[in-house]
Design a protein around this motif. Structure first.
Motif, PDB file in Angstrom:
ATOM      1  N   MET A 174       0.829  -1.202   0.000  1.00  0.00           N
ATOM      2  CA  MET A 174       0.000   0.000   0.000  1.00  0.00           C
ATOM      3  C   MET A 174       0.867   1.256   0.000  1.00  0.00           C
ATOM      4  SD  MET A 174      -2.673   1.523   2.832  1.00  0.00           S
ATOM      5  CE  MET A 174      -1.332   2.263   3.760  1.00  0.00           C
ATOM      6  N   LEU A 175       1.899   1.272   0.837  1.00  0.00           N
ATOM      7  CA  LEU A 175       2.796   2.422   0.921  1.00  0.00           C
ATOM      8  C   LEU A 175       3.446   2.709  -0.436  1.00  0.00           C
ATOM      9  CD1 LEU A 175       4.415   4.548   2.491  1.00  0.00           C
ATOM     10  CD2 LEU A 175       5.886   2.702   3.338  1.00  0.00           C
ATOM     11  N   ALA A 176       4.006   1.680  -1.055  1.00  0.00           N
ATOM     12  CA  ALA A 176       4.659   1.857  -2.355  1.00  0.00           C
ATOM     13  C   ALA A 176       3.642   2.175  -3.445  1.00  0.00           C
ATOM     14  CB  ALA A 176       5.450   0.603  -2.719  1.00  0.00           C
ATOM     15  N   THR A 177       2.447   1.630  -3.336  1.00  0.00           N
ATOM     16  CA  THR A 177       1.392   1.916  -4.312  1.00  0.00           C
ATOM     17  C   THR A 177       1.005   3.388  -4.279  1.00  0.00           C
ATOM     18  OG1 THR A 177       0.446  -0.309  -4.353  1.00  0.00           O
ATOM     19  CG2 THR A 177      -1.055   1.508  -4.828  1.00  0.00           C
ATOM     20  N   LEU A 178       0.780   3.923  -3.088  1.00  0.00           N
ATOM     21  CA  LEU A 178       0.357   5.318  -2.977  1.00  0.00           C
ATOM     22  C   LEU A 178       1.426   6.271  -3.496  1.00  0.00           C
ATOM     23  CD1 LEU A 178      -1.386   5.122   0.508  1.00  0.00           C
ATOM     24  CD2 LEU A 178      -2.496   5.373  -1.720  1.00  0.00           C
ATOM     25  N   VAL A 179       2.688   5.943  -3.255  1.00  0.00           N
ATOM     26  CA  VAL A 179       3.778   6.769  -3.784  1.00  0.00           C
ATOM     27  C   VAL A 179       3.742   6.769  -5.310  1.00  0.00           C
ATOM     28  CG1 VAL A 179       6.289   6.909  -4.004  1.00  0.00           C
ATOM     29  CG2 VAL A 179       5.248   6.570  -1.754  1.00  0.00           C
ATOM     30  N   GLN A 180       3.450   5.610  -5.904  1.00  0.00           N
ATOM     31  CA  GLN A 180       3.417   5.520  -7.366  1.00  0.00           C
ATOM     32  C   GLN A 180       2.148   6.148  -7.952  1.00  0.00           C
ATOM     33  OE1 GLN A 180       5.144   1.488  -8.810  1.00  0.00           O
ATOM     34  NE2 GLN A 180       4.781   1.199  -6.616  1.00  0.00           N
ATOM     35  N   VAL A 181       1.041   6.068  -7.232  1.00  0.00           N
ATOM     36  CA  VAL A 181      -0.215   6.643  -7.723  1.00  0.00           C
ATOM     37  C   VAL A 181      -0.216   8.163  -7.598  1.00  0.00           C
ATOM     38  CG1 VAL A 181      -2.698   6.843  -7.233  1.00  0.00           C
ATOM     39  CG2 VAL A 181      -1.629   4.596  -7.305  1.00  0.00           C
ATOM     40  N   MET A 182       0.266   8.675  -6.475  1.00  0.00           N
ATOM     41  CA  MET A 182       0.112  10.093  -6.169  1.00  0.00           C
ATOM     42  C   MET A 182       1.381  10.915  -6.357  1.00  0.00           C
ATOM     43  SD  MET A 182      -2.011   9.740  -2.569  1.00  0.00           S
ATOM     44  CE  MET A 182      -3.578   8.861  -2.472  1.00  0.00           C
ATOM     45  N   VAL A 202     -13.769  -2.847  -2.524  1.00  0.00           N
ATOM     46  CA  VAL A 202     -13.474  -1.674  -3.347  1.00  0.00           C
ATOM     47  C   VAL A 202     -12.081  -1.768  -3.949  1.00  0.00           C
ATOM     48  CG1 VAL A 202     -13.228   0.835  -3.374  1.00  0.00           C
ATOM     49  CG2 VAL A 202     -14.978  -0.238  -1.924  1.00  0.00           C
ATOM     50  N   ALA A 203     -11.994  -1.616  -5.273  1.00  0.00           N
ATOM     51  CA  ALA A 203     -10.731  -1.374  -5.964  1.00  0.00           C
ATOM     52  C   ALA A 203     -10.672   0.134  -6.191  1.00  0.00           C
ATOM     53  CB  ALA A 203     -10.685  -2.125  -7.292  1.00  0.00           C
ATOM     54  N   PRO A 204      -9.789   0.866  -5.503  1.00  0.00           N
ATOM     55  CA  PRO A 204      -9.838   2.334  -5.483  1.00  0.00           C
ATOM     56  C   PRO A 204      -9.805   2.972  -6.864  1.00  0.00           C
ATOM     57  CG  PRO A 204      -8.372   1.535  -3.778  1.00  0.00           C
ATOM     58  CD  PRO A 204      -8.734   0.348  -4.622  1.00  0.00           C
ATOM     59  N   CYS A 205     -10.587   4.061  -6.993  1.00  0.00           N
ATOM     60  CA  CYS A 205     -10.807   4.699  -8.293  1.00  0.00           C
ATOM     61  C   CYS A 205      -9.540   5.305  -8.880  1.00  0.00           C
ATOM     62  CB  CYS A 205     -11.886   5.774  -8.169  1.00  0.00           C
ATOM     63  SG  CYS A 205     -11.384   7.230  -7.206  1.00  0.00           S
ATOM     64  N   GLU A 206      -8.582   5.726  -8.032  1.00  0.00           N
ATOM     65  CA  GLU A 206      -7.362   6.352  -8.544  1.00  0.00           C
ATOM     66  C   GLU A 206      -6.426   5.343  -9.215  1.00  0.00           C
ATOM     67  OE1 GLU A 206      -8.209   8.401  -4.502  1.00  0.00           O
ATOM     68  OE2 GLU A 206      -8.308   6.386  -5.362  1.00  0.00           O
ATOM     69  N   GLY A 207      -6.666   4.070  -8.943  1.00  0.00           N
ATOM     70  CA  GLY A 207      -5.767   3.009  -9.388  1.00  0.00           C
ATOM     71  C   GLY A 207      -5.120   2.363  -8.182  1.00  0.00           C
ATOM     72  N   THR A 208      -4.622   1.172  -8.357  1.00  0.00           N
ATOM     73  CA  THR A 208      -4.047   0.460  -7.225  1.00  0.00           C
ATOM     74  C   THR A 208      -2.937  -0.471  -7.683  1.00  0.00           C
ATOM     75  OG1 THR A 208      -4.612  -0.760  -5.207  1.00  0.00           O
ATOM     76  CG2 THR A 208      -5.612  -1.539  -7.260  1.00  0.00           C
ATOM     77  N   GLY A 209      -2.114  -0.876  -6.717  1.00  0.00           N
ATOM     78  CA  GLY A 209      -1.027  -1.800  -7.001  1.00  0.00           C
ATOM     79  C   GLY A 209      -1.450  -3.237  -6.764  1.00  0.00           C
TER      80      GLY A 209
END
Length: 342
Positions: free
Chosen positions: A177-185, A243-250
């Motif tokens: 989740m941590l690495a995903t959010l860095v890549q998404v945002m 929920v698969a988040p709308c912004e995208g996910t890892g």
């Protein structure tokens, strides 16, 4: 029910085809980083197939990486099976695991072989699953909160004290989740978000799957986990939406590695080859684990969340699984989120 019967029959046939217990063929120590309910039947099936006696320890992937590091001068484990790929990649980079090219590599999905190549064949993908969250529909209705659909929703004030997620230091799920959010945002916006999310977190668990169970029972409103962990709870009758988040996910590539200095190297390679077989990977569904298997011939449970139904990012496993980046992100999270937001 009717659509599930052919799959159940197929699984039963596969398991029936597994060889009966052979004569004793030595020992094997496996560190298992999936749920206990999947670890146990996997080890039992391997024992029946080979006669090799298995000693199994179950810990989350972050805890297992810490243990393998601590034992590096005197390894006690032979195989690390399961858990997210990032810590497996870090173990490979730190020379804690050894290269092995299974003859079954040609049978695997491209995402599994690509990971093996990136790790110089010191780990391999055995399953995959997308990240997301689940929420308790009864509790949501009782609190009269609008249903969340995005990562951003979980940081809103109405979710104060209502979110549960694992600790990324112990859990591969939470590190994903941590690495995903860095890549998404982007990294700075991601840490701004994580500090806001921290205000809404009621507990950082040791286990990555625990928040799904907590959401299922109503202990928490929202649990951040891999989607397949939430599916397990929903199929058991829990009042949850997934929920698969709308912004995208890892997503994770659950992995397997042979520990450097393994005392039972030959048996470790036998387990490695066996665990990549369709028969072994079919055991997941019997344990109510609904990841996507890496062997192309393994049956995919109809309940498994499919990648084509999720807005997936191009998760950079090589970068975010590296020792430098993983250590840096975890230290920054500890400093700025858990400690810094107190």
């Amino acid at each position: 029910m009717a659509t599930r019967r052919p799959f159940a029959i197929a699984i039963a046939a596969i398991l029936a085809a597994l060889p009966a217990a052979a004569q004793a063929q030595g020992n094997l120590t496996v560190y298992c980083s999936v749920q206990e309910e999947w670890c146990r039947p996997m080890m039992a099936a391997f024992e029946r197939a080979t006669g090799i006696r298995v000693a199994m320890t179950r810990k989350s992937s972050g805890e297992t990486l810490t243990q393998i590091r601590a034992e590096a001068s005197n390894p006690r484990g032979d195989v690390w099976w399961g858990g997210t790929g990032d810590p497996h990649m870090q173990a490979a980079q730190e020379n804690l695991t050894v290269e092995y090219r299974s003859p079954r590599l040609a049978e695997l999905q491209p995402w599994a072989t690509r990971q093996a190549e990136q790790a110089q064949f010191r780990t391999v993908g055995i399953y995959a699953g997308a990240l997301g969250y689940s929420y308790n529909t009864r509790e949501l209705e009782r609190r009269r909160i609008a249903a969340p659909t995005c990562w951003a929703d979980l940081a809103k004030p109405e979710f104060r004290g209502e979110v549960q997620v694992a600790d990324p230091n112990t859990s591969g799920t939470a590190y994903t989740m941590l690495a995903t959010l860095v890549q998404v945002m982007g990294e700075e916006p991601a840490f701004t978000y994580l500090r806001a999310l921290h205000r809404n977190v009621n507990q950082y668990t040791r286990s990555g799957a625990a928040p799904a169970r907590a959401a299922a029972t109503g202990e928490t409103l929202v649990g951040i986990t891999f989607l397949h962990d939430a599916v397990t709870q929903k199929l058991a009758g829990a009042p949850v939406n997934i929920v698969a988040p709308c912004e995208g996910t890892g997503y994770e590539i659950g992995s397997m590695s042979i520990i450097r200095g393994a005392r039972n190297m030959e048996n470790a390679r036998r387990f490695y080859d066996w665990a990549l077989s369709p028969e072994a990977q079919a055991i997941a569904a019997t344990a109510n684990s609904f990841q996507l298997p890496s062997n192309r011939a393994a049956p995919i449970p109809p309940q498994a969340p499919r990648f084509e139904d999720v807005r997936l990012i191009d998760y950079d496993f090589a970068r975010w699984g590296s020792s430098e980046e993983r250590t840096r992100l975890l230290q920054r999270w500890e400093r700025e989120v858990r400690a810094g937001a107190r």
